[in-house]
Design a protein around this motif. Structure first.
Motif, short mmCIF file in Angstrom:
data_model
loop_
_atom_site.label_atom_id
_atom_site.label_comp_id
_atom_site.label_asym_id
_atom_site.label_seq_id
_atom_site.Cartn_x
_atom_site.Cartn_y
_atom_site.Cartn_z
N GLY A 249 -2.43 -5.05 7.80
CA GLY A 249 -1.25 -4.43 7.18
C GLY A 249 -1.65 -3.42 6.11
O GLY A 249 -1.07 -2.34 6.01
N ALA A 250 -2.66 -3.79 5.32
CA ALA A 250 -3.13 -2.87 4.27
C ALA A 250 -3.69 -1.59 4.89
O ALA A 250 -3.43 -0.48 4.41
CB ALA A 250 -4.18 -3.56 3.42
N ILE A 251 -4.44 -1.74 5.99
CA ILE A 251 -5.00 -0.54 6.66
C ILE A 251 -3.86 0.33 7.19
O ILE A 251 -3.87 1.56 7.02
CB ILE A 251 -5.95 -0.96 7.80
N ALA A 252 -2.90 -0.29 7.86
CA ALA A 252 -1.77 0.48 8.39
C ALA A 252 -1.02 1.18 7.27
O ALA A 252 -0.58 2.33 7.42
CB ALA A 252 -0.83 -0.44 9.18
N GLY A 253 -0.88 0.50 6.13
CA GLY A 253 -0.15 1.08 5.00
C GLY A 253 -0.83 2.31 4.44
O GLY A 253 -0.20 3.36 4.26
N ILE A 254 -2.13 2.20 4.15
CA ILE A 254 -2.80 3.37 3.56
C ILE A 254 -2.92 4.50 4.58
O ILE A 254 -2.86 5.67 4.23
CB ILE A 254 -4.19 3.01 2.98
N ALA B 224 -12.87 1.77 4.58
CA ALA B 224 -14.12 1.16 5.04
C ALA B 224 -14.26 -0.26 4.52
O ALA B 224 -14.72 -1.16 5.24
CB ALA B 224 -15.30 2.02 4.58
N LYS B 225 -13.82 -0.50 3.29
CA LYS B 225 -13.90 -1.85 2.72
C LYS B 225 -12.98 -2.81 3.47
O LYS B 225 -13.35 -3.96 3.76
CB LYS B 225 -13.52 -1.81 1.23
N LEU B 226 -11.80 -2.34 3.81
CA LEU B 226 -10.86 -3.19 4.55
C LEU B 226 -11.38 -3.50 5.95
O LEU B 226 -11.26 -4.63 6.43
CB LEU B 226 -9.49 -2.50 4.63
N ILE B 227 -11.93 -2.50 6.61
CA ILE B 227 -12.47 -2.73 7.96
C ILE B 227 -13.65 -3.71 7.89
O ILE B 227 -13.80 -4.59 8.75
CB ILE B 227 -12.89 -1.40 8.61
N ALA B 228 -14.48 -3.57 6.87
CA ALA B 228 -15.59 -4.52 6.70
C ALA B 228 -15.06 -5.93 6.46
O ALA B 228 -15.64 -6.92 6.96
CB ALA B 228 -16.47 -4.07 5.53
N GLU B 229 -13.96 -6.04 5.73
CA GLU B 229 -13.36 -7.36 5.48
C GLU B 229 -12.88 -7.98 6.79
O GLU B 229 -13.06 -9.19 7.02
CB GLU B 229 -12.19 -7.21 4.50
N LEU B 230 -12.28 -7.16 7.65
CA LEU B 230 -11.87 -7.68 8.96
C LEU B 230 -13.08 -8.18 9.74
O LEU B 230 -13.01 -9.22 10.42
CB LEU B 230 -11.17 -6.59 9.76
N GLY B 231 -14.19 -7.45 9.64
CA GLY B 231 -15.40 -7.87 10.33
C GLY B 231 -15.86 -9.24 9.87
O GLY B 231 -16.30 -10.07 10.68
N GLU B 232 -15.76 -9.50 8.57
CA GLU B 232 -16.14 -10.81 8.04
C GLU B 232 -15.23 -11.90 8.58
O GLU B 232 -15.68 -12.98 8.94
CB GLU B 232 -16.07 -10.79 6.51
N LEU B 233 -13.93 -11.62 8.64
CA LEU B 233 -12.98 -12.62 9.13
C LEU B 233 -13.19 -12.93 10.61
O LEU B 233 -12.89 -14.03 11.07
CB LEU B 233 -11.54 -12.13 8.91
N ARG B 234 -13.70 -11.95 11.35
CA ARG B 234 -13.84 -12.12 12.81
C ARG B 234 -15.27 -12.45 13.23
O ARG B 234 -15.55 -12.45 14.43
CB ARG B 234 -13.39 -10.82 13.50
N CYS B 235 -16.13 -12.73 12.29
CA CYS B 235 -17.52 -12.98 12.65
C CYS B 235 -17.70 -14.41 13.18
O CYS B 235 -16.81 -15.24 13.07
CB CYS B 235 -18.44 -12.73 11.45
N GLU C 143 0.82 -1.21 0.00
CA GLU C 143 0.00 0.00 0.00
C GLU C 143 0.86 1.27 0.00
O GLU C 143 0.55 2.24 -0.70
CB GLU C 143 -0.94 0.00 1.21
N THR C 144 1.92 1.28 0.80
CA THR C 144 2.73 2.50 0.87
C THR C 144 3.47 2.76 -0.43
O THR C 144 3.59 3.91 -0.87
CB THR C 144 3.72 2.42 2.05
N VAL C 145 3.97 1.69 -1.05
CA VAL C 145 4.67 1.88 -2.32
C VAL C 145 3.70 2.33 -3.40
O VAL C 145 4.00 3.23 -4.20
CB VAL C 145 5.40 0.57 -2.73
N LYS C 146 2.52 1.69 -3.45
CA LYS C 146 1.52 2.11 -4.44
C LYS C 146 1.12 3.56 -4.24
O LYS C 146 0.76 4.26 -5.20
CB LYS C 146 0.28 1.21 -4.34
N ALA C 147 1.18 4.04 -3.00
CA ALA C 147 0.81 5.43 -2.70
C ALA C 147 1.94 6.41 -3.00
O ALA C 147 1.80 7.61 -2.80
CB ALA C 147 0.40 5.54 -1.23
N GLY C 148 3.09 5.89 -3.46
CA GLY C 148 4.19 6.76 -3.83
C GLY C 148 5.14 7.08 -2.69
O GLY C 148 5.92 8.03 -2.79
#
Length: 363
Positions: free
Chosen positions: A309-314, A332-343, A21-26
């Motif tokens: 890691g992706a959340i921390a990166g962006i 928001a999409k990444l946080i929702a994905e975490l919610g799915e993994l932890r449900c 994420e950080t590299v993609k962000a420049g």
């Protein structure tokens, strides 16, 4: 002095996802890892992941590190230092690291992401220092990295995901697994893993513990017993089991020394494995320049580490002014994905633990 926008310590799933994420962000990004190759625990995980496309569902762990690296490894903004151990973090934000056991390097990042992973726990019992008593990570390394069998017949202690997965891998390698014993009254890992080893005929014994090893110079067996609700051995339940090695899969401890050095506010959360940093949903800690991701922030599994890691990166990239179009939507999409993994019931303890250390408001 090596200056960069973002320094990531730890090249496992969380660290590599953050680097993506950080590299993609420049952002000029440097990643440190003490191993010979990046990937962390992924390099020894031969099983297929599940979850969604974001967590590489259906891909074996040993290939995921390459996938996380393929888009950034040749990018001039990205540099890795392998065989490099971060060992100091100072008030002025400088991090020191030992490179290839021969040279101390200094790094000065604008933001720091700590993704140092976890340490295997052990348990005390007579003979636990004999040759033939391994941690589960060591057994995975022997088999899946170096192609060496730890023995011919093993006893697995611990029925969490790691104990179940390694038991399956041992059987795949031709090793007889005498039993999986578990002190709790239930299997701690996913039923999909328990079902696989049950189909192979490996018994799982709950409310059972190891009392001692057998053997003078190396393991020749183990004495186990059933235990009551207070974890005390029940009379007349001792049993000798034949084995030439014992594998301990009894939990992980977050590696948080650098977070302490960074003076991040910490809290003991038993559901997450020990001391973990207070953080917000950006994975930012109470030190405004320090972010956390993966097992260093609480013990879960690799899929969650990738998303964290992706959340921390962006978030780190955004904090230093990177132009991230659609940042809020992506987060928001990444946080929702975490919610799915932890449900579900398996994620109960994770959700309870995170409620104790995750702030709803931004730090």
């Amino acid at each position: 002095m090596r200056e960069c926008d973002v320094l990531i310590i730890g090249g496992g799933p969380a660290g590599l996802a953050a680097a993506n994420e950080t590299v993609k962000a420049g952002c000029k990004t440097i990643l440190l890892d003490d191993a010979f190759k990046p990937g962390g625990q992924l390099v020894k995980q031969t099983h297929k992941f599940f979850g969604s496309e974001m967590e590489y569902a259906g891909v074996r762990g040993i290939w995921i590190a390459d996938k996380l690296l393929e888009n950034i490894k040749d990018n001039p903004l990205f540099k890795t230092y392998l065989r490099t151990t971060a060992c100091g973090l100072y008030e002025d934000g400088i991090i020191t690291a030992l490179f290839e056991d021969s040279e101390y390097l200094k790094f000065k990042p604008k933001k720091l992401i700590i993704a140092t992973g976890a340490l295997e726990k052990t348990i005390p019992f007579p003979g636990n220092d004999l040759p033939g008593v391994y941690g589960a990570g060591a057994v995975q390394t022997l088999m899946n990295v170096y192609g060496v069998m730890p023995g011919n017949r093993g006893l697995m202690v611990g029925a969490g995901n790691i104990g179940l997965i390694v038991s399956y891998q041992l059987r795949q390698a031709g090793v007889d697994v005498t039993a999986v014993i578990e002190g709790m009254d239930h299997v701690g890992g996913y039923w999909v893993h328990a079902s696989k080893i049950a189909r192979l005929g490996i018994p799982i014994r709950t409310q059972t513990t190891i009392l001692r090893t057998l053997g003078e110079n190396r393991v020749t067996g183990a004495v186990v017993a059933q235990i009551d609700d207070n974890w005390q051995p029940l009379p007349d339940t001792e049993e000798h089991l034949e084995c030439d090695f014992i594998c301990l899969a009894v939990g992980l401890l977050p590696l948080v020394e650098l977070l302490h050095l960074a003076e991040c506010k910490m809290r003991y959360v038993s559901e997450l494995g020990g001391d973990v940093p207070i953080r917000d949903w950006n994975m930012r800690t109470t030190n405004p320049d320090v972010y956390v991701a993966g097992d260093a922030g609480g013990i879960e599994e690799a899929s969650s580490a990738i998303v964290e890691g992706a959340i921390a990166g962006i978030s780190a990239a955004k904090a230093i002014g990177a132009d991230l179009k659609g940042y809020e939507t992506r987060k928001a999409k990444l946080i929702a994905e975490l919610g799915e993994l932890r449900c579900g019931p398996v994620g109960d303890h994770i959700r309870c633990g995170l409620a104790e250390c995750t702030l709803e408001e931004e730090l």
